[in-house]
Design an enzyme around this catalytic site. Structure first.
Site, PDB file in Angstrom:
ATOM      1  N   ASP A   1       1.000  -1.160  -0.094  1.00  0.00           N
ATOM      2  CA  ASP A   1      -0.147   0.051  -0.425  1.00  0.00           C
ATOM      3  C   ASP A   1       0.883   1.467  -0.275  1.00  0.00           C
ATOM      4  O   ASP A   1       2.042   1.066   0.312  1.00  0.00           O
ATOM      5  CB  ASP A   1      -0.926   0.258   1.439  1.00  0.00           C
ATOM      6  CG  ASP A   1      -2.139  -1.100   1.078  1.00  0.00           C
ATOM      7  OD1 ASP A   1      -2.068  -1.985   0.508  1.00  0.00           O
ATOM      8  OD2 ASP A   1      -2.717  -0.968   2.012  1.00  0.00           O
TER       9      ASP A   1
ATOM     10  N   HIS B   1       5.465  -7.395  -0.690  1.00  0.00           N
ATOM     11  CA  HIS B   1       5.419  -8.245  -0.890  1.00  0.00           C
ATOM     12  C   HIS B   1       5.798  -8.633  -2.951  1.00  0.00           C
ATOM     13  O   HIS B   1       6.182  -7.456  -3.058  1.00  0.00           O
ATOM     14  CB  HIS B   1       3.696  -8.736  -1.307  1.00  0.00           C
ATOM     15  CG  HIS B   1       2.553  -8.865  -0.441  1.00  0.00           C
ATOM     16  ND1 HIS B   1       1.947 -10.090  -0.042  1.00  0.00           N
ATOM     17  CD2 HIS B   1       2.405  -7.907   0.432  1.00  0.00           C
ATOM     18  CE1 HIS B   1       1.361  -9.233   1.108  1.00  0.00           C
ATOM     19  NE2 HIS B   1       1.497  -8.106   1.853  1.00  0.00           N
TER      20      HIS B   1
ATOM     21  N   SER C   1       7.083   2.998   6.108  1.00  0.00           N
ATOM     22  CA  SER C   1       8.102   4.050   5.525  1.00  0.00           C
ATOM     23  C   SER C   1       7.797   4.898   4.617  1.00  0.00           C
ATOM     24  O   SER C   1       6.329   4.592   3.411  1.00  0.00           O
ATOM     25  CB  SER C   1       9.109   3.622   5.873  1.00  0.00           C
ATOM     26  OG  SER C   1       9.898   5.024   5.270  1.00  0.00           O
TER      27      SER C   1
END
Length: 319
Positions: free
Chosen positions: A121, A177, A280
């Site tokens: 994300d 991922h 981050s």
């Protein structure tokens, strides 16, 4: 006409409306505070960053559900933290919440081989081509891919290629991922500072990503073309330490470097690679021939699994 039974419901509605109004007002006040660039920069950068990061890291791992509930409640006062997708509803510590897993199916990865998916994300920051070995953290603030990768790594495969900066806010899902079926070949870990990586800092601190703690994950697509790619997770204040599943080691600020870790890990698209201790930035690199996916531009929010780049057709042909 309201009956007596309708009164509690009406009162609940008023209370809920007032709660929403208070929450909106509070977040609006915090947003205005955050918009004060000088104050924001002072509060997040002109402090003992590394010492504070280590302290918060220790506090976040205190195993107490009561402490965790209080910390999460406080967290929601300042951010739009949403735990509805979280696999668990109770957390043993704040760290447990920071690194939470999601319910199965929450982040489906685009299965098409021509799609190079977002590994996490994030909010898209600077993105575009790597030209003459340079890219940008913000307008007018270039930095060198060679310095980002460290002195031991050859960045030339990404000359004239593409990069996308993904910024994770503190409330986001913090795991990342595999963006494609791939083979991971090497990790370089570079300890460093813990500057905040928010837009205000990126517009003030030159070569910020090259100063902060980071890991350079290099690999190639599993298809015949074996096109190279790189993921560079960059840590920041309160969020240092990076965990990778395919290496049995915690990468943290005490590991001075560069630390070179050859590996050969075959991963499937969407397979979890690791996580930040909090959140981050991840910078994604692909070579010339790739292209940004439709709609990818600065300020756009993406989720892990959504299209980030397009893989060239020749990279999909078995060789």
């Amino acid at each position: 006409m309201k009956t007596a039974g309708d009164v509690p419901a009406a009162l609940d509605s008023v209370v809920n409306d007032e709660s929403v109004t208070r929450a909106t007002t509070r977040r609006g006040w915090l947003a205005r505070l955050g918009a004060n660039e000088d104050l924001n920069f002072l509060l997040t950068n002109r402090i003992p960053r590394i010492a504070l990061t280590r302290l918060v890291g220790r506090l976040s791992k205190v195993r107490s559900r009561t402490f965790a509930r209080f910390g999460i409640w406080l967290w929601t006062r300042f951010t739009a933290l949403d735990l509805r997708e979280a696999r668990k509803t109770e957390f043993e510590s704040l760290h447990d919440c920071f690194t939470r897993e999601l319910k199965a199916g929450s982040r489906p990865f685009d299965a098409r081989p021509e799609v190079f998916s977002s590994p996490s994300d994030g909010i898209v920051g600077a993105c575009g081509r790597v030209v003459d070995g340079q890219l940008y953290q913000a307008k007018g603030f270039p930095y060198s891919i060679g310095e980002l990768f460290g002195p031991t790594q050859d960045p030339s495969p990404f000359e004239n290629g593409w990069y996308v900066t993904l910024r994770l806010t503190s409330a986001m899902y913090h795991r990342f991922h595999a963006p494609h079926d791939a083979v991971l070949e090497h990790v370089t870990y570079l300890s460093g500072d813990t500057w905040n990586v928010n837009p205000i800092a990126l517009q003030r601190i030159e070569r910020l990503f090259c100063r902060n703690e980071r890991a350079v994950l290099r690999g190639h697509l599993a298809e015949g073309g074996q096109q190279p790619f790189a993921l560079v997770p960059v840590a920041a204040i309160l969020v240092a330490s990076i965990r990778l599943h395919f290496l049995d080691v915690l990468l943290h600020l005490k590991r001075r470097g560069p630390n070179e870790m050859p590996c050969r890990a075959r991963v499937a698209k969407g397979e979890e690679l690791g996580w930040f201790e909090h959140g981050s930035t991840i910078i994604v690199f692909a070579p010339a021939g790739f292209a940004l996916a439709e709609g990818i531009a600065e300020g756009v929010r993406v989720k892990a699994g959504e299209a980030l780049m397009r893989v060239p057709q020749h990279a999909l042909v078995e060789g």
